[in-house]
Enzyme design. Sequence first.
Site, short mmCIF file in Angstrom:
data_model
loop_
_atom_site.label_atom_id
_atom_site.label_comp_id
_atom_site.label_asym_id
_atom_site.label_seq_id
_atom_site.Cartn_x
_atom_site.Cartn_y
_atom_site.Cartn_z
N GLU A 118 37.26 41.22 33.83
CA GLU A 118 36.67 39.99 34.34
C GLU A 118 36.54 39.94 35.87
OE1 GLU A 118 35.31 37.73 32.57
OE2 GLU A 118 35.94 38.44 30.61
N SER A 391 14.74 43.00 -5.46
CA SER A 391 13.43 42.45 -5.81
C SER A 391 13.17 41.07 -5.23
CB SER A 391 13.29 42.38 -7.34
OG SER A 391 12.94 43.64 -7.85
#
Length: 955
Positions: A118, A391
């Site tokens: 950081e 499908s």
Amino acid sequence: MDNNPNSRTARRKQAEAEQRSSRKKAPEKKKKKGLIKTIFKTVVIAGLLFLLAGVGLFTYYASTAPKLDESLLKDPLSSKLTGPDGKTVLYQTGVEKRDYFAYDQIPPELRDAVLATEDARFFKHHGIDFWRLGGAVLANFRSGFGSQGASTLTQQVIKNSFLKNEKTLKRKAQEAWLAFQLERNYSKEEIFEMYFNKVLMSGNKYGIGTGAKVFYGKDLNELTLPEMAQLAGMPQSPNAYNPFKHPERAEKRRNIVLRLMNQHGKITTKQMEEAQSVSVASTLLPEDQREKPSDIRYQAYIDLAMSELQEKGYKDIEAEGVTIVTAINPEAQQAVEKALADPSNFESDTIQAGMTVVDTKTGEIVAVGGGRDYKLFNHNYATDQKRQPGSSIKPVLDYGPAIEYLNWSTGQTIVDEQTKGIKANNVDGRFKGPITMRHALYESRNVPAIKTLQEVGTKQAAEFAQGLGLPMKDLNLSDAIGGGANDVSTMQMAGAYAAFGNEGIYTAPHAVKKIILRDGKTEINLSPDPVSAMKDSTAYMITDMLRDVLTKQNGTGKLANIPGVDLAGKTGTTNYSAGDKQKYNIGRESVPDAWFAGYTSDYTIAVWGGHEKRNEPIVGFPGGRDMPKSLFRQVMGDLVSSKSPGTFKKPSSVEEAAIVVGSQPLKLATNSTPYNMKSDELFVRGTLPEKTFVPEKTEEDDTFELEAPTDLTADYDSDNREIELSWNHNEPDSDDFDGDIQFAVSVSIDGGGAQSLTTTDNDSYTYSNVEPGHSYTFSVTAKAGSVSSAPASTTLMIQASAEEPEQNTDDGDDGDGQDDGDNQDDGSDQDNGGSDNNGNNENNNNNSNNNGNGNNGNNNGNNNGNNGNNNGNNNGNNNNNNGNQSGGNNGGQGNQGGNPNNGGQGNDGGNGGDTSTQNSGDVSSNGSGKTDSNTASTPKKQDTKPDSSQTSSDQ
């Protein structure tokens, strides 16, 4: 002598002229130098003015910044997640217990991991890192303001405590000023401590120390290097890097942190490589030991809403005291959770399901099922689980684009045939010849779907799908039946299907409607805008065909149907390749995924079933491959019971006409078209065929006519699996006739194109190799020379109570990473294994000989009930009734042969075996085993067991 150019006078004059000329040029040089100086002064002044304006603006913004408040620096603000009214609170952040750790309680290695990730220069700057800021400014000039941040750890503490999460100059100025003030009032150690305990870790978990308990069940001093790196990397995107939900994504983030630690000299290369080799999943707290927030309702929906905020760039906003307004429908959410909590809906304790319910018109997600026994912020099977759609993708990639771009009718003829280059098979191992697009869709035939995608083209198909929110790319033929590399979630499928039910208008599915900021007035609208994804004619024609999926005799989605409700939907099943079956020792009939997506005009639901790991198969039908249909029916049933469902209205852009089935190009039917060749189909207005059906005529038509055959009957012999046809015929009473009559016999299976069987002089014909579970329409036409009669027709439905074993020709994987259509959805959403079955393997079901050996049967209780003979001998053909004990019901008791409708059903019979379930035998409609009616059935099979080789059609 004055003319001499070299004279003294001439030279003097020339020198004077040159001097005058030089005096004239000198001011031009001065003028140039003066212009440059003026420009420079202007730039300097403008810069000073700009700097003064900037300082003034910064001063103004700084003066309006909030005051430092120590309570806010150490405790997060509480935000509310509410229902659509903005008042009913579902969840509140920041209210759970949060462990607080002092700076000296934090292990040095964990501090190094946080700072390397950081703010590596944290101990060198005074709240603002100008060195880092310079690099970010250059990046922002290249990519736009806000594209790269330069926030120090101090600035992040300020932002999370006081300021809105927005990328504005005002907020950045206030953030910098407050960061400077924070550095003046607190030590670096105190500021680090604030960040460490305040940062969001996931959901409503704050503080890295809390994260250690949540994800690893450890105190800080017990953490390993890989675990420390994981925790240090999470605050950048807490929910996205949650290792419970996204272990692969979390592992990539952890490895980046380890690389940064090595880059800044905090760990050696060897330490980095050893830590990177550790699997994230192996370090996490076992699921049965994780925190169970049982007092929080609607946990899957909360998870979805929080993740959505992260994806839209509001990753820290829940720490800012805002109100997050969602679209949840509590009744719908309760219906979903009730269905997922019912163990009778599932074949095992390990099988999972995900479900998304959206408002068809608005795209708002009203309910979500994250899985069985779902726990907050765990893996969400509705949104995180993305798998091959089988499908269920056919309306999106194949038939929708065919109508949209090619103006196909629902009656478009597609030849279902074995085709070179297409390795996929159909569920029944057969090909039906010319059939309509409608027929191909409701029976989920694979070959027609692949042919349709070929006609549309993969580019247009991908564009159509992308317009419905499905990120399809790099399509190939296997994608036509949902077996390619494009995976989807139930949330994405629900959004796509909703557009079919909403006249072609697509609105991205979303759970969060808006955010109300702390002032109670300012709102951020997060509802996406609706877009037109297709023509309303395409949407309605697809919807009309998908109605048949749930209502036709051979429709693959019949189990999902709700009588009296206007529903449309599609099933989907995926398959394993031959290589995967062998590698993981998977049964021939097992499959990895089952789907159902369906909708009314009000709600759309998409359901997926399977296991988190693809190599763990679905092995049965009830609770397995049929489970998504059952869950859909249960939840949609609850929804329509509380709200009267609407119906789908045909738009003016669609017209209807009767066509001749199988005609190429399509022809309109007429009154003279045989009824079994007609079908009512939909067309995009203005595209009706020009040609109509015209019966062939010859010169002899005017001399004599042939009557159609009469008394055509079709009787099913279940023992031999044959249908016996017989008919009568009256010869023409005409002097012009002198010859022999022949009869042309044809069959249409399940409404497909007519197939010629024979031309015979006899008045009977035996059709062999009958497969239960199909409808057979026979036509007999009398012929004399070139003269033909009208056809006589009869239809016989050979019922199969349970689904039939079918296989797919699986040639295995060719090594290119795709299964080339073999490992695809099987048409009716079943496994399409090898050719050893080819749709004819009934597992001897029709002759199971479940002898009841009854003591109380009428006229001999040991009778073969296949034919319902008068002596009452009945075999019942019930696979469930094989016992020999006395006193049972449902056994082999024969009915009186005189009752033509009870051929093989045992009633109150002699000793029905070890089960009390009564299943009908092969029903014949007269005492001799022949059928007067046009229906026959086969006995119902037992539910498939995990090790059974039986499979079924997706019906």
